[in-house]
Enzyme design. Structure first.
Site, mmCIF file in Angstrom:
data_model
loop_
_atom_site.group_PDB
_atom_site.id
_atom_site.type_symbol
_atom_site.label_atom_id
_atom_site.label_comp_id
_atom_site.label_asym_id
_atom_site.label_seq_id
_atom_site.Cartn_x
_atom_site.Cartn_y
_atom_site.Cartn_z
ATOM 1 N N PRO A 189 0.812 -1.227 0.000
ATOM 2 C CA PRO A 189 0.000 0.000 0.000
ATOM 3 C C PRO A 189 0.842 1.273 0.000
ATOM 4 C CG PRO A 189 0.090 -0.940 2.204
ATOM 5 C CD PRO A 189 0.797 -1.906 1.304
ATOM 6 N N ASP A 195 -1.974 2.921 2.593
ATOM 7 C CA ASP A 195 -1.251 2.991 3.861
ATOM 8 C C ASP A 195 -1.479 4.384 4.423
ATOM 9 O OD1 ASP A 195 0.405 2.367 5.932
ATOM 10 O OD2 ASP A 195 2.252 2.394 4.777
ATOM 11 N N TRP A 211 4.605 0.325 10.140
ATOM 12 C CA TRP A 211 5.032 -0.853 9.386
ATOM 13 C C TRP A 211 4.299 -2.105 9.879
ATOM 14 C CZ3 TRP A 211 7.511 -0.312 5.002
ATOM 15 C CH2 TRP A 211 8.296 0.827 4.791
ATOM 16 N N GLN A 257 12.514 -2.093 0.658
ATOM 17 C CA GLN A 257 11.473 -2.808 1.393
ATOM 18 C C GLN A 257 11.948 -4.145 1.956
ATOM 19 O OE1 GLN A 257 8.669 -1.464 2.278
ATOM 20 N NE2 GLN A 257 9.149 0.401 1.160
ATOM 21 N N TRP A 309 8.474 -3.439 4.189
ATOM 22 C CA TRP A 309 7.279 -4.267 3.996
ATOM 23 C C TRP A 309 7.614 -5.746 3.821
ATOM 24 C CZ3 TRP A 309 4.306 -5.785 -0.774
ATOM 25 C CH2 TRP A 309 3.003 -6.186 -0.453
ATOM 26 N N LYS A 332 20.682 9.259 -7.248
ATOM 27 C CA LYS A 332 19.396 8.799 -6.741
ATOM 28 C C LYS A 332 18.406 9.953 -6.709
ATOM 29 C CE LYS A 332 17.176 6.506 -2.813
ATOM 30 N NZ LYS A 332 17.353 5.965 -1.448
ATOM 31 N N LYS A 378 13.334 14.293 -3.455
ATOM 32 C CA LYS A 378 12.732 15.624 -3.437
ATOM 33 C C LYS A 378 13.744 16.665 -2.978
ATOM 34 C CE LYS A 378 7.948 14.171 -2.633
ATOM 35 N NZ LYS A 378 6.813 14.219 -1.691
#
Length: 710
Positions: A47, A86, A553, A589, A593, A632, A635
């Site tokens: 999510p 999420d 998480w 992840q 996750w 990489k 923002k």
């Protein structure tokens, strides 16, 4: 006859026509319903949080998620794909803090927890429409009309049930430990969160500090006489001067040789193997002491308890912290520790049990004094150098103070890897405080065994990044001292201190003091759940809920069960959809996750609550998106790519093709609109022109594909 095609094709316009056809004819729905129910292929959607606009890196994950289910659909499988959102956690809270101009937890509480959480709830669905529109535009098929949402009461209730299973099997405990702590956010972080915030080449002080011992005491303990000197100093090295007011021991290597040196008119003690590196060639060797002879030696504290602005404590015989009643002056002493290195520093390690896991364990082992000069806001206590400043900002004040008092041998700067909060970028402090933990270490072998039954791509992730993470697993610090999250279902008695756990709203109603209030509870979040008092199971007095919420998480790892509100309903649906045949996310992840899914399934299987100890069978672990220069995307760097401009210019097929073909799935890939355009020219236009050529001559020859020979 074939329909003529225009060589000057507009792929974005063609795609819009196909999307319109899919919508009008419910193609996604039919692709599921027209496949046999007994031939399932299960996909879990990791999510996303929809409180910010999706970026091009979200497109990468979504097109790879879409690829395998489409292939399996074409092979005749029924592939249900339930979307999800999420919605809890620190990222959402930070967004609202910025919007409201709030800078601390006290300001949030003054604003009001109910009002703050209402803003959080509003925020998490702010960009759902944009996420849904982008998902449709790139051809990502998922049921977005009936998604699971982590803030819904049904989802939270399943999380409570999960906690109850772990609680009943002795897997949940609260303990005073050192844990990574973000003072700005005011909460502990889990190990897998910390792993996402490390930064290389972070500058920190490198200081060598003098801890003084009367020469007579040194002679009585070691047998080394120091004529003409009233004091001798033990030299300890640290890169965290802000922790020095919390020093209560010095650790040495028991079997190492420690030299006594005269240097600039004073006597200094440090490991002989490091003496020249630290002191240079000017030092005069006086004598040698085996490390074991130093153990138990008392030294003068750098700062005394009355100047710490806080009460001192001490570890008792059972390793628990107890308030100190008597004077603590004589409690600082030298101890032996296996972790002391002779590769760098001075061979003497500054030990502050309030900071650092090893230091805390030594505190329990040797019943050391425990002093905490840093408050929960991360600020230095009154009466100390840098009082009121953030801990790491107080480094210079502590160094200056020790220099003025003649206790600083030398100071410099070192660059090393340091953890920062993965969301607000504040330097983390390893801070001793009580937190709630899950005993994941007790299931280490089961976690490793389950990993062997998962097919990973790339293959090296299984034994490498993920396998190593499981090998070095520590207990999961899952409590958060925050507001917008799944409230922990733990209550503590105000009279006898007994703790209890509830696993459903029905259990809550059965044990509540005010049944009417509990039955009317229609929002399980804080502060409404905080008002519910339970009857203590032991003494019958009132029990109050603990204030913490769960690590977000934990919510995401609970999705195989909570998306169905299992075990309260949909048992058949859950069993048919567990475990997943396929999941896909980016490489970070493995400690997010992927880990929480795996850990919770393993823990529930150990609790005999689910039939399988793995929650997914196959996983594609994607590399990161880089900008066209190989950096990489982030923002903060301002190098992210807005996806709509790329899709409008070149189309979704060209974007998807570039994502698939630019590099192997597990490798990082550079991305720019120009690179997508290059792939469009080299592949899609070549394919289109080939088809255009075929159609032109097939129509000239009046080829009918319905009657052409096979």
């Amino acid at each position: 006859m074939f329909r003529p095609v225009d060589a000057k094709v507009s792929f974005p316009r063609l795609e819009e026509g196909i999307l319109d056809f899919w919508r009008k004819n419910a193609i996604f729905h039919r692709s599921i319903e027209e496949r046999p129910e007994d031939k399932l292929f299960i996909f879990y959607e990791g999510p996303p949080t929809a409180n910010a606009r999706p970026g091009i890196h979200h497109v990468l994950a979504r097109v790879f998620k879409d690829l395998i289910p489409r292939y399996k659909t074409m092979r005749g499988y029924r592939v249900p794909r339930k979307g999800g959102w999420d919605t809890h956690g620190l990222p959402v809270e930070l967004e609202i803090e910025r919007e409201l101009g709030l800078k601390s937890k006290p300001e949030i509480e003054e604003y009001g927890i109910a009002a703050f959480n209402a803003k959080c709830k509003e925020s998490v669905s702010r960009y759902v429409e944009e996420w849904t529109r982008l998902s449709e535009r790139i051809g990502f098929w998922a049921d977005m009309e009936n998604p699971y949402v982590t803030w819904h009461n049904d989802y939270i209730e399943t999380c409570w049930w999960l906690f109850k299973q772990l609680w009943d099997h002795g897997m949940v405990y609260q303990e005073y430990r050192v844990a990574p702590y973000c003072a700005r956010c005011g909460t502990t972080l889990s190990d897998h969160e910390v792993s996402q915030g490390y930064e290389d080449d972070t500058p920190d002080p490198s200081v060598f500090v003098k801890f003084r011992v009367p020469s007579s005491e040194f002679r009585d303990k070691t047998g080394v006489d120091l004529p003409g000197h009233d004091l001798v100093s033990l030299v300890a090295w640290t890169t965290t001067p802000w922790t020095l007011p919390g020093n209560t021991a010095l650790a040495i290597k028991e079997d190492a040789a420690y030299g006594v040196y005269e240097h600039d008119g004073e006597c200094l003690v440090l490991a002989e193997a490091l003496a020249e590196k630290v002191l240079g060639e000017r030092a005069s060797h006086i004598g040698t002491v085996e490390g074991g002879r130093l153990v138990g030696l008392a030294y003068e504290p750098l700062y005394r308890p009355e100047g710490l602005g806080t009460d001192a404590m001490r570890f008792d015989h059972e390793g628990r912290l107890r308030q100190l009643e008597a004077s603590s002056d004589g409690l600082r002493r030298v101890i032996a520790a296996d972790y002391v290195s002779l590769d760098d520093g001075s061979g003497i390690v500054h030990t502050a049990p309030a900071f650092g896991g090893e230091d805390f364990e030594q505190g329990k082992l040797f019943r050391l004094l425990f002093v905490q000069p840093i408050d929960l806001r991360g600020q230095m206590a009154e009466g100390l150098p840098g009082a009121g400043k953030f801990a790491k900002d107080a480094d210079r004040d502590v160094i200056r103070d020790l220099e003025e008092r003649g206790l600083m041998l030398k100071s410099g700067t070192i660059k090393h890897t340091y953890p920062f909060c993965w969301r607000c970028h504040t330097p983390l402090l390893y801070y001793a405080k009580p937190s709630w933990y899950i005993r994941t270490t007790k299931q280490k072998e089961s976690l490793l065994e389950g990993n062997q039954r998962i097919h990973w791509y790339p293959e090296h992730i299984q034994a490498g990044r993920f396998g190593n993470w499981l090998e070095n697993n520590i207990d999961w610090a899952f409590s958060r001292e925050r507001y917008w999250g799944t409230p922990l279902p733990f209550w503590k008695c105000e009279a006898c201190g007994a703790a209890m756990c509830i696993g459903s709203k029905a259990e809550l109603v059965e044990q509540v003091v005010d049944r009417t209030k509990a039955e009317a509870l229609d929002d399980f979040h804080r502060p409404f759940i905080d008002d519910i008092l339970l009857r203590c199971e032991k003494c019958g007095e009132n029990a109050k809920r603990v204030p913490e919420v769960a690590d977000a998480w934990f919510d995401s790892g609970a999705m195989p069960y909570a998306q169905w509100h299992y075990p309260f309903e949909n048992e058949d649906a859950f069993l048919k959809h567990f475990p997943a045949d396929y999941i896909c996310e980016a490489i970070d992840q493995t400690r997010g996750w992927f880990y929480t899914l795996h850990a919770e399934a393993t823990l529930l299987k150990a609790s005999e609550a689910v039939p399988e100890s793995i929650s997914y069978k196959n996983v594609i672990c994607l590399g990161h998106i880089l900008d066209e220069h190989g950096n990489k995307m982030s923002k903060s760097r301002g190098n992210t790519v807005e996806p709509w401009a790329v899709l409008d210019a070149h189309g979704a097929d060209a974007t998807r093709w570039y994502m698939y073909s630019a590099s192997p799935a597990g490798s990082s890939r550079r991305f720019s609109s120009g690179l997508v355009e290059e792939g469009l020219r080299r592949f899609l236009l070549t394919l289109w022109n080939t088809y255009s050529f075929f159609v032109s001559y097939a129509n000239i020859d009046q080829v009918d594909p319905r009657t052409a020979p096979k």
